[in-house]
Design a protein around this motif. Structure first.
Motif, PDB file in Angstrom:
ATOM      1  N   ASP A   5       1.111  -0.758   0.284  1.00 22.31           N
ATOM      2  CA  ASP A   5       0.245  -0.099   0.098  1.00 22.31           C
ATOM      3  C   ASP A   5       1.259   1.215   0.327  1.00 22.31           C
ATOM      4  OD1 ASP A   5      -1.754   2.016   0.640  1.00 22.31           O
ATOM      5  OD2 ASP A   5      -1.710   1.296   2.297  1.00 22.31           O
ATOM      6  N   LEU A  25       1.441   3.272   3.143  1.00 24.59           N
ATOM      7  CA  LEU A  25       2.039   3.328   4.640  1.00 24.59           C
ATOM      8  C   LEU A  25       3.354   4.127   4.111  1.00 24.59           C
ATOM      9  CD1 LEU A  25       2.737  -0.335   4.057  1.00 24.59           C
ATOM     10  CD2 LEU A  25       1.457   1.091   5.773  1.00 24.59           C
ATOM     11  N   ALA A  82       4.241   7.515   6.637  1.00 27.52           N
ATOM     12  CA  ALA A  82       5.846   7.184   7.269  1.00 27.52           C
ATOM     13  C   ALA A  82       6.394   8.938   6.679  1.00 27.52           C
ATOM     14  CB  ALA A  82       6.925   6.132   7.122  1.00 27.52           C
ATOM     15  N   LYS A  87      12.560   1.713   6.575  1.00 23.31           N
ATOM     16  CA  LYS A  87      11.650   1.057   8.095  1.00 23.31           C
ATOM     17  C   LYS A  87      10.499   0.784   7.726  1.00 23.31           C
ATOM     18  CE  LYS A  87      14.039   2.866  11.636  1.00 23.31           C
ATOM     19  NZ  LYS A  87      14.460   2.806  12.719  1.00 23.31           N
ATOM     20  N   VAL A  88       9.908   1.355   5.946  1.00 18.10           N
ATOM     21  CA  VAL A  88       8.406   0.773   6.032  1.00 18.10           C
ATOM     22  C   VAL A  88       8.289   0.062   5.171  1.00 18.10           C
ATOM     23  CG1 VAL A  88       6.173   1.750   5.419  1.00 18.10           C
ATOM     24  CG2 VAL A  88       8.057   2.754   6.960  1.00 18.10           C
ATOM     25  N   PRO A 122      10.351  -3.746   4.806  1.00  9.76           N
ATOM     26  CA  PRO A 122       9.955  -4.880   5.877  1.00  9.76           C
ATOM     27  C   PRO A 122       8.784  -5.226   4.597  1.00  9.76           C
ATOM     28  CG  PRO A 122      10.439  -3.171   6.651  1.00  9.76           C
ATOM     29  CD  PRO A 122      10.878  -2.446   6.148  1.00  9.76           C
ATOM     30  N   GLN A 123       7.962  -4.569   4.583  1.00 11.19           N
ATOM     31  CA  GLN A 123       6.853  -5.104   2.911  1.00 11.19           C
ATOM     32  C   GLN A 123       7.380  -6.402   2.162  1.00 11.19           C
ATOM     33  OE1 GLN A 123       3.801  -4.594   4.195  1.00 11.19           O
ATOM     34  NE2 GLN A 123       4.710  -4.096   5.696  1.00 11.19           N
ATOM     35  N   ALA A 131       6.325 -12.177  11.260  1.00 14.95           N
ATOM     36  CA  ALA A 131       6.455 -11.277  12.673  1.00 14.95           C
ATOM     37  C   ALA A 131       5.734 -10.415  11.773  1.00 14.95           C
ATOM     38  CB  ALA A 131       7.700 -11.038  12.012  1.00 14.95           C
ATOM     39  N   SER A 132       4.911 -10.275  10.288  1.00 16.11           N
ATOM     40  CA  SER A 132       4.730  -9.414  10.154  1.00 16.11           C
ATOM     41  C   SER A 132       3.120  -9.780  10.413  1.00 16.11           C
ATOM     42  CB  SER A 132       5.067  -8.839   8.125  1.00 16.11           C
ATOM     43  OG  SER A 132       4.185 -10.482   7.826  1.00 16.11           O
ATOM     44  N   GLN A 183       2.288 -11.829  13.021  1.00 11.50           N
ATOM     45  CA  GLN A 183       1.976 -13.036  14.272  1.00 11.50           C
ATOM     46  C   GLN A 183       0.380 -12.651  14.958  1.00 11.50           C
ATOM     47  OE1 GLN A 183       4.489 -10.134  17.473  1.00 11.50           O
ATOM     48  NE2 GLN A 183       5.763 -12.037  16.382  1.00 11.50           N
ATOM     49  N   PRO A 184       0.039 -13.832  15.542  1.00  6.91           N
ATOM     50  CA  PRO A 184      -1.180 -13.835  15.960  1.00  6.91           C
ATOM     51  C   PRO A 184      -1.188 -12.854  16.741  1.00  6.91           C
ATOM     52  CG  PRO A 184      -0.049 -16.459  16.081  1.00  6.91           C
ATOM     53  CD  PRO A 184       1.316 -14.984  15.539  1.00  6.91           C
TER      54      PRO A 184
END
Lengths: 361, 269
Positions: free
Chosen positions: B162, B165, B169, B182-183, B186-187, B265-266, B268-269
């Protein structure tokens, strides 16, 4: 959270994409602490305007002035604006607390201070018990609250809302509208909101700016915009309108004629080439044809075509003798008993002269 | 009636998938089996069982240095491909400039263009420029071949991120570089990892570029295997192939594990 109220001025903003102009000559002055809604159909340039104020889009021409300082060329990350997006735009790999901390970390704030501010911001949106969750574990409304906390925690000069409640369902959207407005008033933060939903604009804004094809069509308080639209576009975009194309009538300077119908206005008719009468549905009353004479100005005989029950309001869709449609809304008053108006009934629609609002043709 | 049809569908699906699996996997198993053959020529089914071919190649200086060269080159060209490919993908996915689709076509063209032709052209350019170090030339050639894979994988995953995002930032005070780090990164990590695996594998077993750019001192594994095939066709060749297959497989597994962890990690439950 303390925010200072800033005054914002847009001076002749233009944005050109290739050969087409997305925004043309938008000038606007926003009072400190007030909320302005940019309202219009998609593609009218409202979002481009907002993104220019944020610094995400560079204007082709014009200036953006914040508290007397020209910020047109200030890059987005140095503008100190808080922005909300329709899809929340939370960082999915970060927790709620880390999302809120993002802007503070960018400002190299001390850890203890960051923790304090996060707690306060989450308290403000009533999500303090959710700080370790991930965005995907929250509902849409909760995600938008986190986004709000993230935008406000940096104590921005401006709050920019890009269709912030568009993804929420109706009930939640309406309660968030009220909540957001209360918070905005309490903080006194100058706010611009973009929306295509006229109810949202009327509910939330001090000033509504109606845009069309990259230009401002009309700006004013919700009441002015709704009751005194200056064009057919504004009249039809904000709620339903019955429009009648008229000519001057020989019978008097304050009488307009549209086919068999006559409209009287208070005072003389302003000189417009082809005046159009705009009649809001809620200003029309209905009487049974047997109880009222259809002769005279500000009256019309009609046949009921459809009756819609909308809870607090009844909608009557009628057909005039000329074949034109006419819509009337009537408040439902349970204590007064219900009126028996049925489809096919012959009725007389009538209204006050003050309801006849004249638009240029 | 419908029960029979369902059963028929299930059977058909099982047979079809089984067939595809055999088609894909059989050559690997045949290679593996032949590498243990106790014979002087490659034979299938293998005759006897021995590990002496492995003992031989793992002490073979030529094979080991070729393997090391291929490893360094694949690693180096993957890094270069990432350094070139990620910014290119950013421009293609986010940029709004005239000629963007044409540029995309040019950047991805090595995927379609015959590598033999590209290798020949590159060799002529490099020799005209007086570049004689085969290792450097190979690195350039492999990067050329590998970069489009990175561009494609990263562009695809960027289009799924997206763009709001990044805007969010930036309004929060991050400049473009910090926003990317940072944004965005990771995506798109899964896309970057996938692009890196492709780039590594493409470089590791690339023959056409090596044919033009290698010299007698510096020959990567595929070229060395080709030469070996022409002289003696003994089971050391399937043994070398098996070593390469295992290296490739473990590389892919490592990356899959890394990417898998990122995903966990992204979400995570």
């Amino acid at each position: 959270m303390s925010t200072k109220s800033a005054a914002l001025r847009l001076e002749g903003l233009y944005k050109q994409y290739g050969k087409s102009a997305a925004v043309q000559d938008v000038s606007l002055s926003i009072e400190p602490g007030s909320m302005v809604a940019l309202l219009g159909p998609s593609g009218c340039g409202k979002t481009t305007c907002l993104r220019m104020v944020a610094g995400l889009v560079e204007p082709t021409a014009g200036a953006i002035v914040l508290d007397g300082a020209d910020i047109t060329r200030v890059p987005v990350h140095k503008r100190n604006v808080g922005m909300l997006f329709q899809n929340y735009a939370l960082f999915p790999q970060l927790t709620v607390a880390e999302n809120v901390a993002f802007g503070l970390k960018m400002r190299r704030m001390a850890k203890a201070e960051i923790a304090k501010r996060i707690a306060k911001a989450l308290q403000m949106v009533q999500l303090h018990s959710f700080s370790d969750r991930y965005p995907s574990q929250l509902s849409g409304g909760q995600q938008q609250r986190v986004a709000l906390a993230r935008a406000l925690v940096i104590e921005p000069d401006l709050l920019l809302l890009d269709e912030p409640l568009g993804a929420l369902d109706k009930g939640l959207r309406e309660s968030m509208q009220v909540e957001l407005r209360l918070l905005q008033r309490k903080l006194g933060i100058t706010t611009i909101m973009v929306t295509h939903d006229q109810d949202e604009a009327l509910t939330m804004a001090d000033q509504v700016i109606v845009m069309r094809d990259g230009r401002i069509e009309q700006g004013g308080t919700p009441k002015v915009i709704y009751q005194k639209p200056n064009s057919q576009f504004v009249a039809t975009f904000l709620g339903a309108s019955n429009l009648f194309h008229c000519q001057m009538d020989a019978a008097g300077p304050n009488i307009l004629r549209s086919g068999p119908f006559r409209f009287t206005v208070d005072g003389a008719v302003p000189l417009t080439a082809n005046p159009v009468i705009c009649l809001r549905p809620e200003s029309i009353s209905i009487a049974a044809a047997s109880a009222m004479n259809a002769e005279g100005p500000n009256r019309a005989s009609a046949t009921i075509e459809q009756v819609i029950y909308r809870g607090p309001v009844m909608h009557y869709h009628m057909k005039l003798e000329t074949g034109q449609p006419l819509v009337a809304y009537e408040q439902v008053r349970p204590l007064h008993g219900s009126r028996a108006i049925e489809v096919g009934d012959a009725v007389v629609a009538h209204w006050e002269p003050s309801s006849n609002h004249i638009l240029p043709g | 009636m419908s029960l029979n049809l369902d059963r028929f569908r299930q059977w058909f699906l099982a047979v079809f998938v089984g067939g595809v699996l055999i088609f894909v996997m059989a050559p690997l198993f045949v290679t593996l089996a032949m590498s243990f053959s106790d014979s002087y020529f490659v034979a299938f089914p293998p005759q006897g069982l021995t590990i002496r071919w492995y003992q031989q190649i793992l002490t073979d200086r030529y094979f080991l240095s070729a393997l090391a060269l291929s490893g360094y080159l694949a690693f180096g060209s993957t890094i270069c491909a990432l350094l070139i490919g990620i910014p290119a993908a950013m421009a293609l996915a986010r940029g709004r400039f005239p000629g963007r689709t044409i540029l995309q076509g040019i950047i991805l063209s090595p995927l379609i263009f015959p590598e033999l032709v590209a290798g020949l052209a590159l060799m002529q350019v490099l020799s005209a420029a007086g570049m004689v170090d085969a290792r450097l030339n190979l690195l350039i050639g492999y990067t050329l071949v590998a970069a489009p894979y990175v561009v494609r994988a990263v562009t695809t995953s960027l289009l799924l991120v997206d763009a709001n995002l990044e805007d969010a930032a930036r309004t929060l005070g991050a400049n473009r570089f910090v926003t990317f780090w940072k944004v965005t990164l990771p995506q798109i990590a899964p896309g970057v990892a996938a692009g890196a695996v492709f780039a590594f594998m493409i470089s590791f077993d690339n023959l056409p570029m090596a044919l033009w750019l290698a010299d007698s001192r510096y020959s990567p594994v595929p070229l060395m295997l080709m030469r070996q095939l022409n002289s003696v066709f003994d089971p050391s060749i399937p043994a070398m192939s098996t070593v390469i297959i295992i290296l490739a497989l473990s590389g892919a597994l490592v990356v899959e594990r890394l990417v898998g962890m990122r995903r966990a990690a992204s979400l995570q439950p």
